[in-house]
Each structure stands twice: as structure tokens, then as C-alpha cells.
Design an enzyme around this catalytic site. Structure first.
Site, PDB file in Angstrom:
ATOM      1  N   ASP A  74      -3.914  26.976  19.918  1.00 23.25           N
ATOM      2  CA  ASP A  74      -4.622  27.891  19.032  1.00 23.25           C
ATOM      3  C   ASP A  74      -5.782  28.567  19.759  1.00 23.25           C
ATOM      4  O   ASP A  74      -6.247  28.112  20.812  1.00 23.25           O
ATOM      5  CB  ASP A  74      -5.137  27.131  17.803  1.00 23.25           C
ATOM      6  CG  ASP A  74      -5.199  27.994  16.550  1.00 23.25           C
ATOM      7  OD1 ASP A  74      -5.166  29.231  16.676  1.00 23.25           O
ATOM      8  OD2 ASP A  74      -5.294  27.423  15.441  1.00 23.25           O
ATOM      9  N   ASP A 107      -1.825  33.629   9.858  1.00 23.25           N
ATOM     10  CA  ASP A 107      -2.446  32.626   8.993  1.00 23.25           C
ATOM     11  C   ASP A 107      -2.181  32.918   7.517  1.00 23.25           C
ATOM     12  O   ASP A 107      -2.416  32.055   6.667  1.00 23.25           O
ATOM     13  CB  ASP A 107      -3.958  32.577   9.233  1.00 23.25           C
ATOM     14  CG  ASP A 107      -4.334  31.683  10.398  1.00 23.25           C
ATOM     15  OD1 ASP A 107      -3.458  30.975  10.924  1.00 23.25           O
ATOM     16  OD2 ASP A 107      -5.513  31.700  10.796  1.00 23.25           O
TER      17      ASP A 107
END
Length: 733
Positions: free
Chosen positions: A482, A552
Site C-alpha cells: 500500500d 478504495d
């Protein structure tokens, strides 16, 4: 005899790159000027008719020392232009000489043709399995005064409608120069009234399709956030106004790079179009000493004469077959459950085990442990950079929990954010200099985290060694990599003041180097990319990470738009797409569980919710989705994708994926809004064998391939918003 892919007319100095699908033509014009002639559908032989008309145009200067007013580099369509040559278009390159001038005048020097495709050291790039599948033309331009050489690299594949472009700058002079801009490619078009298609967006709203007419002037589509970004993906298509999904010309450009990028489209005063693609020149300044070279990242150029679908399929095939290298690129991607939206930071081993147990019952294959397992991290304010297990959450060690996951028959995945550091971390206490910051200035936090200076060897080595201690246990099967902020406070501590303009690019090179080391050391681990979702979703990352968390925003309806835009340039096997709770945590929308599953099956299916809190009805729905997906994922992940309907322009979204042998077809249709007077709609399939029969695996009705393509099928008439239907057809004898 194998057909040559590149032919050269030595007398006329014309270069012709060609295969059965495309031709690319360039020539040497007056003054040693490398001229662009054509890129498009294959021509068998070029007879030389495109010598650019000589026209005396005011305020367009002429060659140095020449009184011939009818030839100007300002109007001639070229392959590469620079500042300092009296071409007033946006230059592809700007070089600052030792005397302070930006004077540069590139002329044709020579060429070479090599079989196959050279590697680009330290950079992701398209590759070949053997040298017979491609040929590369290297045309060298020189600035005779300074000895600066520009090698323009063009690779054509034998069986793909693709040209790859990059540039290598070599300083064979005696003095250092500063590269202030070096685009990877330029192409000029004459007599084309194009529209642009770009993929702008935002966090949780990535890669939305934006199509616009091109007016006179300079249009820039760019990121200077240090990454390819949520805000503007490194992709551009040029299309005719009448181009659709299945008809018309489409030129696609994808940049194989994960940092600052810039796509410049300029329509000039005589309606010609000028396109540059490369590293963004914002805060870029690269010192090139005598004897040194600089290699630009690569651009993938695709041509389609059958609309956007064909363009996308060419990109999909190229990125999957010749950009991705992971051993997993052809493997069925596992169905995962991620604990993030189930627990956030509030977990320990005992709280996670029931989720694992439930995943086993439902047929899910991988459990991914997200943020919060390391350091002393109970929220997002600490511990980044400390890649050691949080003993409070795992008192018997992470390996103990990994063993439990494996005992249930699941693979075990782990979240990392290797590029970041927290003030509240042991790494910062021991090495505060590892943080990227400008001397004497307080750096800016984002999500209360800061950036590591990945351009430095010792920083990369520290992170690699920390990760290796975890990964060398052999108990990690999957990494979610990430990155939850963009770059700021740009400064590399081991560079002198006059070389700080190299920092952005050196960061990206450092990232690639770290990823390469991990790929080489741990090839058995499946690597998934993420940057706050889709903030670094590009062809460069595909070289190291065969799949990337698409966004997301896990809402199924928002994902229709995000995944449609993503599919313009990237294969569906790259897109991880999860089923999450309803009402959705990002936007509050209530969407049927069935629809959430069907949309997630567009890519690599997973679940982003607490399996232990599902109702019995939803638990049964998950089990059914998992069972169905295992039957079809070979097709949905690796088949040929067709976009049939778009929610951008209608009340429906429909996509179809076909197996390479045309034996199996998956069709998914999503209705947006319900109405009191529902319009009756049909969906027509494409790409089937018109002489075969196909059986619907649910209803067992049989249709001819020609029926499904020409007559179509009625879409269900259902009450309620956001309804979806998926069909699985199999060819029968």
C-alpha cells in the site's frame, strides 16, 4: 521465410515498421530532420508520396543558414523536437547547456535494427520471449556542436498492433548538460480532427472516462504528485469523433511509469496535432556528465481500426503477456477476504480466527491481514517503518496465526506500506535522516505519515531487510503493498543542491529497485499493489504486481464507472474488486448482495467485510458466489473483454467476456434506476461463433451464436434499483 518487420529505403531514407496489422513510417527530410509520415492500418508498400508540402508560413522560421522560406521545422510533422531549434511547439526535450542556453539542434546521424527488444535497465518495460517476435529500430539524432546523442527506440511486435517508444540520451561531448525535459515519445498528426479520451479522477473516484474535442492550444494531462496518481492516470486515447466501442480509429498511449507524468496534446495554428508523452518536467532536472546516459521510461502505442474495444483488447493482451512477469500472471487469482472493513485496527489473533473459520466454510481461499499487525499500531498515528510483529495482538507470534490460517486450508496474506515512516516509530528514532524532508523545514504530514527517501541505497536496504525477516519464514503467500499518501518535501539527502531536480525520478527508480529485489527473493509470493486504492494503477506497476486494488471505493455502482474506465487500458486480471457491506461505508448506498457480487466478478473477486456478522441469507449468497466464481474465473480473469453498454450513457452497464476458444461466454448486465414505466431492453452479444449453439447454464435454453449476436436477449424486468443479472453460456456440439 519470416517477414521482416522493419524495412529501410536507403536512398530515400524512409523507415517502414510493419506487420499484418499496422504500419509506422518515418523519413529524413531537409536539414537532417526526422519526419513523421504515418501510423495506422497496414500499408503493403509506401511509394513516397507524403513529402510534406513546402509552404512559406509567416513567423515559422527556417533552417540555420538557409534562405529557403518554404521549409520550417515549426510546421513539419516530426518524430522528436527540442527547444532551441525554432520549433514553437511544446518541445519533447529541453537541454540546458553549460553556457546557460537551451540551444540544441538534433539532426539525423544513423540507425540500426536489432532483433527482439532491448531491456531498459532499472525500468519496467515490455519484453519478448524470443528475438523473432519483434524487431527494434534505433534512430540516432545528434547535436553536432555538443556531441549529445538521442537514440529513439521503436519496437514493433510481429503479431500485435503495437509500437513501443523510448529515448536514450548519451552525452558523448566534453561538457556536462542538464536535462530539463526528456519526453519518451513525440508523434505529430496532419489532417486529423481527433477527440481525447483521458482517465482523470480522485481518491475513491479513479479513472473516470472523459472525452473531449481538441481545441487549438496546449492541453496537458499530468501528475506531479510523485506517483501516477488517482487524479490523472498515465493513459491517453485519440479517437475520431465518430469512433465508438466497435467502429472507428483509436490510438492509445500508455506510459510504463509510476511517477510524475505528462501527456501534452497541442493543436497548432494550422490544425496539426502534436503529442508528447514522458516524465513530467515539473521539478525535473537531470545532470548528465560527459560519458553518461539517461534512459526514459517506455510508452506503449496501440492502433485500432475497430473502435475502443479492439484498442483495449490489444492493451490487455500486451500488458498481460509482455509487461507482467510474475509467476502468478497466468494463475487463477485467489478469492480473498480482507479484514480491514471488518475490524480496522481493532483486532487480535483471537478476534481474527472466527473470520478465518467462516472463510473456510464459505470456500474463500486467502485471508489477508491488513493494517495494524506491526510495531505498536492501534491507529494510523504510529509504527510505519517498524515491520516487526505487534506482540500484544499476536502474543505467540505472527507465524502461529499464519499456521492457523494454513491449517484451515487458506493462504495467508499480509499488508505492508514499505515507503512510509511515522514519527512515532523505532525507525525514526534510530534514523531520522531516512525521512524525506527539506533541510531546515518541517515536513508536511498526510494521514499523519511521512515519506521515506527511497532514492537512497541504505533506506531501501533497511526496508528490504525488515521485510525479508518476515517473508523468509515461508508462511506469507500474498502481499498487499500500500501507499497512502503522495510525495512532498522533495529532497534527497545524498544529492548536492544542483541535483535536487533528480529526486522525484530517483524515488521511482528506488521503488522499482526495491520491488525487483523482493520479486527476485520471494517469487512464490503473490504481490498486489495498492495506493489508497487505485492511486498507482499503471503499466509500470504491472511489471512487478500482477494485480492492483482498483479503488478504495468498494460500492458496486461507483465501481461500474471505475472499472469501465480502468478497462480502457488495463486487463481485468489486474483489477481486484471486492464485495463490501451495504449500506456502503464510502457513500451509504444500499445495493443488493447479488449485484455487489456480479460487479466484483468483473475482476479478481474478494470480500471486504466481517463474515461473522453476515445474515444467514447473505452467508448463503457468499457461498453461492464463491462456487459460481470458481467455475467462471478462468474466463472472467483471462478472457477477451467486451464493453457492451455503459452506465455513463444509458441506464444499464453490460460487459461480456469470452474464452479464447469461444466455448464459454460470461455476460453481466446491471440496471441502474427503476421506473414506474420500465423500458424494455435487449442485450446483444458479440464475438461468438455464429455457427455454434450456446446453452445458458442456468435456464438450459439453447441459442445460436448468430441469434445471441443479432437478435439478442431481453433483459429481465425487475422492480428495484441496481438490479443485476449474470449469464454463463457454453457452446454445445
Amino acid at each position: 521465410m519470416v517477414e521482416k518487420l522493419i524495412t529501410v529505403d536507403q536512398k530515400k531514407k524512409i523507415f517502414h515498421l510493419h506487420n499484418s496489422k499496422i504500419s509506422y513510417l518515418l523519413s529524413v527530410e531537409d536539414g537532417g530532420t526526422l519526419c513523421h509520415l504515418y501510423f495506422g492500418k497496414r500499408v503493403n508498400y509506401y511509394h513516397g508520396q507524403l513529402r510534406y508540402p513546402r509552404v512559406d508560413r509567416g513567423f515559422s522560421g527556417n533552417l540555420p543558414g538557409s534562405l529557403e522560406r518554404r521549409f520550417s521545422r515549426d510546421t513539419l510533422p516530426k518524430e522528436y523536437s527540442t527547444a532551441g531549434e525554432m520549433d514553437y511547439h511544446t518541445p519533447a526535450a529541453i537541454v540546458r547547456q553549460k553556457d546557460g542556453s537551451n540551444a540544441l539542434f538534433l539532426t539525423y546521424k544513423d540507425y540500426q535494427i536489432v532483433d527482439g527488444k532491448p531491456d531498459l535497465k532499472g525500468l519496467p518495460h515490455a519484453w519478448v520471449k524470443n528475438n523473432s517476435e519483434a524487431q527494434t529500430l534505433i534512430v540516432t539524432l545528434e547535436d553536432k556542436k555538443t556531441g549529445l546523442l538521442f537514440d529513439l527506440l521503436y519496437t514493433i511486435y510481429r503479431d500485435r498492433a503495437v509500437i513501443t517508444r523510448s529515448v536514450k540520451v548519451r552525452n558523448e561531448g566534453k561538457e556536462p548538460v542538464k536535462l530539463e525535459k526528456v519526453a519518451s515519445m513525440q508523434i505529430d498528426f496532419v489532417g486529423r480532427d481527433f477527440e481525447t479520451i483521458t482517465l482523470p479522477g480522485a481518491h475513491a473516484h479513479e479513472r473516470t472516462i472523459d472525452r473531449n474535442h481538441i481545441n487549438q492550444g496546449i492541453h496537458a494531462y499530468q501528475s506531479h504528485r510523485g506517483t501516477s496518481s488517482h487524479q490523472m492516470n498515465p493513459f491517453l486515447a485519440l479517437v475520431d469523433p465518430e469512433t465508438t466501442e466497435f467502429n472507428g480509429d483509436a490510438y492509445g498511449f500508455a506510459f510504463v511509469y509510476s511517477g510524475n507524468h505528462k501527456f501534452e496534446v497541442e493543436k497548432d495554428q494550422i490544425e496539426q496535432l502534436h503529442v508528447n508523452v514522458g516524465i513530467n518536467d515539473f521539478d525535473f532536472n537531470w545532470q548528465l556528465k560527459a560519458g553518461q546516459s539517461f534512459q526514459t521510461p517506455e510508452v506503449l502505442m496501440v492502433y485500432s481500426d475497430h473502435g475502443l474495444n479492439q484498442m483495449s483488447q490489444t492493451f490487455h493482451s500486451l500488458i498481460h503477456d509482455r509487461i507482467m512477469r510474475s509467476k502468478f500472471k497466468d494463475s487463477l487469482r485467489p478469492i480473498v477476504v480482507n479484514n480491514w472493513e471488518a475490524t480496522y485496527f481493532d483486532f487480535d489473533e483471537e478476534k481474527l480466527k472466527p473470520i478465518v473459520d467462516e472463510a473456510k466454510k464459505l470456500g474463500i481461499e486467502t485471508f489477508v491481514l491488513d493494517d495494524g499487525w506491526f510495531g505498536h499500531r492501534d491507529d494510523d498515528n504510529s509504527s510505519l517503518g517498524d515491520w516487526q510483529v505487534f506482540d500484544k495482538k499476536f502474543p505467540q507470534g505472527l507465524g502461529h496465526f499464519a499456521d492457523y490460517v494454513h491449517e484451515q486450508g487458506l493462504k495467508f496474506g499480509l499488508w505492508f506500506e514499505p515507503e512510509m515512516i511515522s514519527y512515532d516509530s523505532n525507525l525514526y528514532k534510530e534514523h531520522p535522516d531516512y525521512l524525506m524532508q527539506v533541510p531546515g523545514r518541517q515536513p508536511s504530514p498526510s494521514r499523519n505519515q511521512y515519506l521515506l527517501d527511497l532514492g537512497r541505497k541504505e533506506v531501501k536496504q533497511n526496508i528490504f531487510e525488515q521485510m525479508s525477516k518476515i517473508l523468509s519464514s515461508g508462511k506469507i503467500d500474498y502481499i498487499k503493498w500500500d501507499m497512502n499518501r503522495h510525495l512532498s518535501d522533495i529532497y534527497e539527502a545524498d544529492l548536492p543542491a544542483d541535483r535536487q531536480g533528480e529526486t522525484y525520478h530517483r524515488y521511482v527508480l528506488g521503488l522499482y529497485d526495491l520491488l525487483e529485489k523482493l520479486d527476485q527473493a520471494f517469487p512464490e509470493i503473490l504481490l498486489e499493489g495498492c495506493s489508497g486504492g487505485g492511486g498507482r494503477f499503471d503499466a509500470g506497476m504491472a511489471y512487478y504486481e500482477p494485480q492492483i486494488w482498483c479503488s478504495d471505493d468498494s460500492d458496486a455502482i461507483d465501481r461500474l464507472f471505475i472499472q469501465e474506465g480502468t478497462s480502457l487500458g488495463y486487463p481485468q486480471s489486474m483489477m481486484t474488486s471486492h464485495v463490501s457491506v451495504s449500506p456502503n461505508e464510502q457513500n451509504g448506498r444500499i445495493t443488493p448482495f447479488k449485484t455487489r457480487g456480479i460487479v466484483a466478478m468483473w475482476g479478481d473477486l474478494g470480500y471486504e467485510l466481517d463474515l461473522t456478522k453476515l445474515s444467514q441469507e447473505d452467508r448463503e449468497a457468499v457461498a453461492k458466489q464463491v462456487k459460481e466464481y470458481k467455475k467462471i474465473r478462468q474466463i472472467t480473469q483471462f478472457g477477451k473483454l467486451y464493453r457492451l453498454k455503459s452506465a455513463r450513457t444509458s441506464n444499464q452497464c453490460a460487459w461480456e467476456v469470452i474464452s479464447p476458444d469461444q466455448n464459454e461466454v460470461i455476460l453481466s448486465v446491471v440496471k441502474m434506476m427503476a421506473s414506474g414505466q420500465t423500458a424494455i431492453t435487449k442485450t446483444k452479444l458479440v464475438g461468438l461463433d455464429e455457427n455454434r449453439h450456446y446453452e445458458d447454464q442456468d435456464s438450459h435454453l439453447v441459442y445460436g451464436g448468430d441469434e445471441l449476436m443479432n437478435l439478442g436477449i431481453y433483459d429481465p424486468v425487475e422492480q428495484g434499483d441496481f438490479k443485476a443479472q449474470m449469464y454463463h453460456f457454453k457452446a454445445i456440439d
